[in-house]
Design a protein around this motif. Structure first.
Motif, PDB file in Angstrom:
ATOM      1  N   ASP A  32      21.034  31.105 -19.116  1.00 25.80           N
ATOM      2  CA  ASP A  32      20.520  32.343 -18.524  1.00 25.80           C
ATOM      3  C   ASP A  32      18.999  32.370 -18.661  1.00 25.80           C
ATOM      4  N   TYR A  33      18.301  32.108 -17.572  1.00 27.58           N
ATOM      5  CA  TYR A  33      16.846  32.037 -17.615  1.00 27.58           C
ATOM      6  C   TYR A  33      16.223  33.376 -18.026  1.00 27.58           C
ATOM      7  N   HIS A  34      16.944  34.467 -17.813  1.00 24.03           N
ATOM      8  CA  HIS A  34      16.423  35.795 -18.136  1.00 24.03           C
ATOM      9  C   HIS A  34      16.734  36.210 -19.575  1.00 24.03           C
ATOM     10  N   GLY A 110      18.235  22.915 -14.238  1.00 25.38           N
ATOM     11  CA  GLY A 110      19.206  23.868 -13.703  1.00 25.38           C
ATOM     12  C   GLY A 110      18.582  25.016 -12.938  1.00 25.38           C
ATOM     13  N   ASP A 111      17.364  25.389 -13.311  1.00 27.40           N
ATOM     14  CA  ASP A 111      16.684  26.507 -12.660  1.00 27.40           C
ATOM     15  C   ASP A 111      15.271  26.056 -12.318  1.00 27.40           C
ATOM     16  N   ARG A 113      12.671  27.543 -11.759  1.00 27.63           N
ATOM     17  CA  ARG A 113      11.594  28.325 -12.377  1.00 27.63           C
ATOM     18  C   ARG A 113      11.121  27.717 -13.688  1.00 27.63           C
TER      19      ARG A 113
END
Length: 200
Positions: A32-34, A110-111, A113
Motif C-alpha cells: 500500500d503506497y499510501h 509495483g507502483d 510512483r
C-alpha cells in the motif's frame, strides 16, 4: 574474546533498527503506497519517535528504501553465482534468489510512483546485466530457445517472479511453492526442444 564496548554495541543496535525499518517500509509500501509512517513503524516493531530519529520524513524513508532494495536485489543475484554451473541450474538458482527478495521487487516496481522522478540513469532494471549474460550463455549452449530475444526472456522472468510473489502473498502460499511454480512455467516456455539440454 573481548566483549564489544558500548559504542560498538550501540552501533550494531542502530544498524539492526535501521535495517528493520527499511525492510518493513519495503513490505508495507509494496502492499500500500499510501501507508503511513505509523504503519511502517508498527511493522518494524519500533515507535514513531524512533523511526523519526532515523528518517525525518516520508520522502527520505522512501529514498533510503529504494537504495536498500536495489542493494538487496544485487546481493541476492550475486549470491546465486549464476555465472557458474549449467545455464539451467543457474537459472533455477536465480529464480530462488529473486523470490527471496520478492517484497523488494514488488516495492520497487509495483507502483510507478516509487521510482517517479529518479530519472532513467538512476532507475534500476528489474534484473541486471549478469542475467542477460546468463540467458545469452544458455542460448549459445543450446539450453534456452535461441529464437527468443534475451531481453524478452529477462522480462518474462521478472514478470513471473513478481506475479508469483504477489499471488503467493495473497493466498498465503509458502515461498518454495512460488519458486517451483515460477521455474516450471519459465522452463516450459524458454527451454530448447532438444531433450539433451533439459537435464538439470
Amino acid at each position: 574474546m573481548k566483549e564489544p564496548g558500548p559504542e560498538a554495541a550501540g552501533a550494531r543496535t542502530r544498524s539492526r533498527t535501521r535495517r528493520a525499518i527499511l525492510s518493513a517500509a519495503a513490505s508495507v509500501l509494496g502492499r500500500d503506497y499510501h501507508a503511513t509512517l505509523a504503519d511502517i513503524a508498527d511493522a518494524a516493531g519500533v515507535g514513531r519517535t524512533t523511526l523519526h530519529r532515523y528518517f525525518s520524513d516520508r520522502t527520505g524513508l522512501i529514498s533510503a528504501t529504494i537504495e536498500d532494495s536495489i542493494a538487496a536485489i544485487d546481493e541476492s543475484v550475486a549470491g546465486a553465482a549464476i555465472d557458474q554451473g549449467s545455464p539451467v541450474e543457474a537459472m533455477r538458482r536465480l529464480v530462488t534468489a529473486m523470490v527471496a527478495v520478492g517484497e523488494r521487487l514488488v516495492f520497487l516496481f509495483g507502483d510507478p510512483r516509487v521510482l517517479e522522478g529518479r530519472g532513467a540513469a538512476k532507475t534500476p532494471e528489474p534484473l541486471d546485466d549478469p542475467v542477460l549474460t546468463l540467458i545469452k550463455r544458455g542460448q549459445a549452449e543450446g539450453a534456452f530457445d535461441p529464437d527468443v530475444a534475451p531481453a524478452w526472456i529477462q522480462r518474462v522472468l521478472w514478470s513471473l517472479v513478481y506475479t508469483g510473489y504477489q499471488d503467493a502473498e495473497a493466498c498465503g502460499l509458502p515461498r518454495h511453492g512460488i519458486v517451483s511454480t515460477v521455474i516450471r512455467t519459465l522452463e516450459n516456455g524458454i527451454h530448447t526442444s532438444n531433450p539433451e539440454h533439459r537435464q538439470a
